[in-house]
Design a protein around this motif. Sequence first.
Motif, PDB file in Angstrom:
ATOM      1  N   GLU A  86     110.889  27.559   8.981  1.00 21.36           N
ATOM      2  CA  GLU A  86     110.540  28.666   8.219  1.00 21.36           C
ATOM      3  C   GLU A  86     111.266  29.838   7.740  1.00 21.36           C
ATOM      4  O   GLU A  86     111.706  30.218   8.675  1.00 21.36           O
ATOM      5  CB  GLU A  86     108.999  29.013   8.630  1.00 21.36           C
ATOM      6  N   GLN A  87     111.669  30.051   6.728  1.00 25.90           N
ATOM      7  CA  GLN A  87     112.662  31.065   6.069  1.00 25.90           C
ATOM      8  C   GLN A  87     112.105  32.167   5.396  1.00 25.90           C
ATOM      9  O   GLN A  87     111.069  31.869   4.448  1.00 25.90           O
ATOM     10  CB  GLN A  87     113.802  30.464   5.552  1.00 25.90           C
ATOM     11  N   LYS A  88     112.300  33.372   5.629  1.00 25.30           N
ATOM     12  CA  LYS A  88     111.676  34.488   4.805  1.00 25.30           C
ATOM     13  C   LYS A  88     112.787  35.518   4.462  1.00 25.30           C
ATOM     14  O   LYS A  88     113.563  35.821   5.451  1.00 25.30           O
ATOM     15  CB  LYS A  88     110.661  35.123   5.396  1.00 25.30           C
ATOM     16  N   THR A  89     112.830  36.342   3.466  1.00 26.65           N
ATOM     17  CA  THR A  89     113.788  37.330   3.213  1.00 26.65           C
ATOM     18  C   THR A  89     112.920  38.487   2.933  1.00 26.65           C
ATOM     19  O   THR A  89     112.396  38.618   2.084  1.00 26.65           O
ATOM     20  CB  THR A  89     114.863  37.066   1.961  1.00 26.65           C
ATOM     21  N   PHE A  90     113.272  39.521   3.925  1.00 28.42           N
ATOM     22  CA  PHE A  90     112.598  40.752   3.737  1.00 28.42           C
ATOM     23  C   PHE A  90     113.408  41.965   2.786  1.00 28.42           C
ATOM     24  O   PHE A  90     114.759  42.228   3.493  1.00 28.42           O
ATOM     25  CB  PHE A  90     112.235  41.222   5.222  1.00 28.42           C
ATOM     26  N   GLU A  91     112.885  42.481   2.218  1.00 27.03           N
ATOM     27  CA  GLU A  91     113.406  43.500   1.523  1.00 27.03           C
ATOM     28  C   GLU A  91     113.388  45.015   2.184  1.00 27.03           C
ATOM     29  O   GLU A  91     112.347  45.384   1.977  1.00 27.03           O
ATOM     30  CB  GLU A  91     113.164  43.934   0.005  1.00 27.03           C
ATOM     31  N   LEU A 117     110.676  44.974  14.588  1.00 23.24           N
ATOM     32  CA  LEU A 117     110.088  45.798  13.853  1.00 23.24           C
ATOM     33  C   LEU A 117     111.003  46.051  12.417  1.00 23.24           C
ATOM     34  O   LEU A 117     111.885  46.365  12.690  1.00 23.24           O
ATOM     35  CB  LEU A 117     109.672  46.987  14.464  1.00 23.24           C
ATOM     36  N   LEU A 118     110.130  45.681  11.159  1.00 26.68           N
ATOM     37  CA  LEU A 118     110.864  45.784  10.130  1.00 26.68           C
ATOM     38  C   LEU A 118     110.075  47.073   9.512  1.00 26.68           C
ATOM     39  O   LEU A 118     109.073  47.143   9.402  1.00 26.68           O
ATOM     40  CB  LEU A 118     110.962  44.657   9.307  1.00 26.68           C
ATOM     41  N   GLU A 119     110.867  47.790   8.418  1.00 27.03           N
ATOM     42  CA  GLU A 119     110.326  48.665   7.583  1.00 27.03           C
ATOM     43  C   GLU A 119     110.821  48.501   6.224  1.00 27.03           C
ATOM     44  O   GLU A 119     112.223  48.019   6.006  1.00 27.03           O
ATOM     45  CB  GLU A 119     110.419  50.001   8.081  1.00 27.03           C
ATOM     46  N   GLU A 120     110.220  48.923   5.183  1.00 23.73           N
ATOM     47  CA  GLU A 120     110.566  48.683   3.967  1.00 23.73           C
ATOM     48  C   GLU A 120     111.587  49.858   3.652  1.00 23.73           C
ATOM     49  O   GLU A 120     111.539  50.992   4.464  1.00 23.73           O
ATOM     50  CB  GLU A 120     109.178  48.811   2.747  1.00 23.73           C
ATOM     51  N   THR A 121     112.471  49.713   2.767  1.00 19.93           N
ATOM     52  CA  THR A 121     113.474  50.808   2.516  1.00 19.93           C
ATOM     53  C   THR A 121     112.799  51.930   1.682  1.00 19.93           C
ATOM     54  O   THR A 121     112.112  51.500   1.028  1.00 19.93           O
ATOM     55  CB  THR A 121     114.701  50.289   1.759  1.00 19.93           C
ATOM     56  N   LYS A 122     113.105  53.106   2.130  1.00 17.48           N
ATOM     57  CA  LYS A 122     112.499  54.086   1.396  1.00 17.48           C
ATOM     58  C   LYS A 122     113.283  54.494   0.200  1.00 17.48           C
ATOM     59  O   LYS A 122     114.529  54.575   0.181  1.00 17.48           O
ATOM     60  CB  LYS A 122     112.527  55.369   2.421  1.00 17.48           C
ATOM     61  N   GLY A 157     122.844  42.780   3.136  1.00 11.31           N
ATOM     62  CA  GLY A 157     122.862  43.862   2.361  1.00 11.31           C
ATOM     63  C   GLY A 157     121.595  44.668   2.548  1.00 11.31           C
ATOM     64  O   GLY A 157     121.227  45.050   3.817  1.00 11.31           O
ATOM     65  N   SER A 158     120.870  44.845   1.489  1.00 11.85           N
ATOM     66  CA  SER A 158     119.525  45.622   1.408  1.00 11.85           C
ATOM     67  C   SER A 158     118.467  44.734   2.074  1.00 11.85           C
ATOM     68  O   SER A 158     117.207  45.165   2.042  1.00 11.85           O
ATOM     69  CB  SER A 158     119.302  46.143   0.196  1.00 11.85           C
ATOM     70  N   ALA A 175     110.912  36.049  19.050  1.00 21.43           N
ATOM     71  CA  ALA A 175     109.986  37.160  18.915  1.00 21.43           C
ATOM     72  C   ALA A 175     109.261  36.890  17.592  1.00 21.43           C
ATOM     73  O   ALA A 175     109.741  36.252  16.825  1.00 21.43           O
ATOM     74  CB  ALA A 175     111.179  38.261  18.838  1.00 21.43           C
ATOM     75  N   ASN A 176     108.273  37.771  17.373  1.00 21.00           N
ATOM     76  CA  ASN A 176     107.536  37.806  16.236  1.00 21.00           C
ATOM     77  C   ASN A 176     107.889  39.097  15.402  1.00 21.00           C
ATOM     78  O   ASN A 176     108.283  39.986  16.084  1.00 21.00           O
ATOM     79  CB  ASN A 176     106.052  38.025  16.390  1.00 21.00           C
ATOM     80  N   ALA A 177     107.952  38.949  14.175  1.00 14.51           N
ATOM     81  CA  ALA A 177     108.568  40.207  13.134  1.00 14.51           C
ATOM     82  C   ALA A 177     107.367  40.596  12.694  1.00 14.51           C
ATOM     83  O   ALA A 177     106.487  40.115  12.119  1.00 14.51           O
ATOM     84  CB  ALA A 177     109.577  39.618  12.154  1.00 14.51           C
ATOM     85  N   TYR A 178     107.313  41.905  12.774  1.00  9.10           N
ATOM     86  CA  TYR A 178     106.207  42.707  12.005  1.00  9.10           C
ATOM     87  C   TYR A 178     106.865  43.826  11.051  1.00  9.10           C
ATOM     88  O   TYR A 178     107.708  44.240  11.303  1.00  9.10           O
ATOM     89  CB  TYR A 178     105.438  43.605  13.206  1.00  9.10           C
ATOM     90  N   ILE A 179     105.894  44.066   9.926  1.00 13.12           N
ATOM     91  CA  ILE A 179     106.459  45.028   9.341  1.00 13.12           C
ATOM     92  C   ILE A 179     105.479  46.249   9.491  1.00 13.12           C
ATOM     93  O   ILE A 179     104.406  46.158   9.802  1.00 13.12           O
ATOM     94  CB  ILE A 179     105.933  44.582   7.637  1.00 13.12           C
ATOM     95  N   VAL A 180     106.372  47.417   9.740  1.00  8.06           N
ATOM     96  CA  VAL A 180     105.752  48.627  10.281  1.00  8.06           C
ATOM     97  C   VAL A 180     105.588  49.560   8.840  1.00  8.06           C
ATOM     98  O   VAL A 180     106.402  49.937   8.271  1.00  8.06           O
ATOM     99  CB  VAL A 180     106.314  49.457  11.328  1.00  8.06           C
ATOM    100  N   LYS A 181     104.072  49.966   8.816  1.00  5.57           N
ATOM    101  CA  LYS A 181     103.816  50.619   7.593  1.00  5.57           C
ATOM    102  C   LYS A 181     102.724  51.580   7.946  1.00  5.57           C
ATOM    103  O   LYS A 181     101.616  51.105   8.534  1.00  5.57           O
ATOM    104  CB  LYS A 181     103.624  49.767   6.420  1.00  5.57           C
TER     105      LYS A 181
END
Lengths: 63, 63
Positions: A39-44, A58-63, A28-29, A4-10
């Motif tokens: 390819e590796q990535k770490t999303f906060e 779908l990823l989102e930044e922690t509020k 964790g967070s 799947a493709n990963a997207y950041i929702v903002k």
Amino acid sequence: MCEANAYIVKDGKEDLYLENVDLLVPEGSRIYLRNLFGEQKTFEGRVREISLLKHKILLEETK
Amino acid sequence: MCEANAYIVKDGKEDLYLENVDLLVPEGSRIYLRNLFGEQKTFEGRVREISLLKHKILLEETK
């Protein structure tokens, strides 16, 4: 292929973060992602939703 | 088909929780899952790992 493709929702938009994701591991967070090509990535942030039929993570930044 | 099976990991064992998962949505301390057939389950715990190539969603109870 079943990756799947990963997207950041903002602000209602989806920005591509990483294509062809195979592996997703929450740490964790953060979310560790690895794709078919190693390819590796770490999303906060966090996972908002995963739909395998839509091949979307779908990823989102922690509020 | 690109769905995955969800397993609960406990004491090194993997117990099948829900087959043919399409949708996964984290909701606070719970994970909402829905499969291809519309079956829905809510798991109290967290995602440990998702491997799309292995078609595996590994869940674990929150310690």
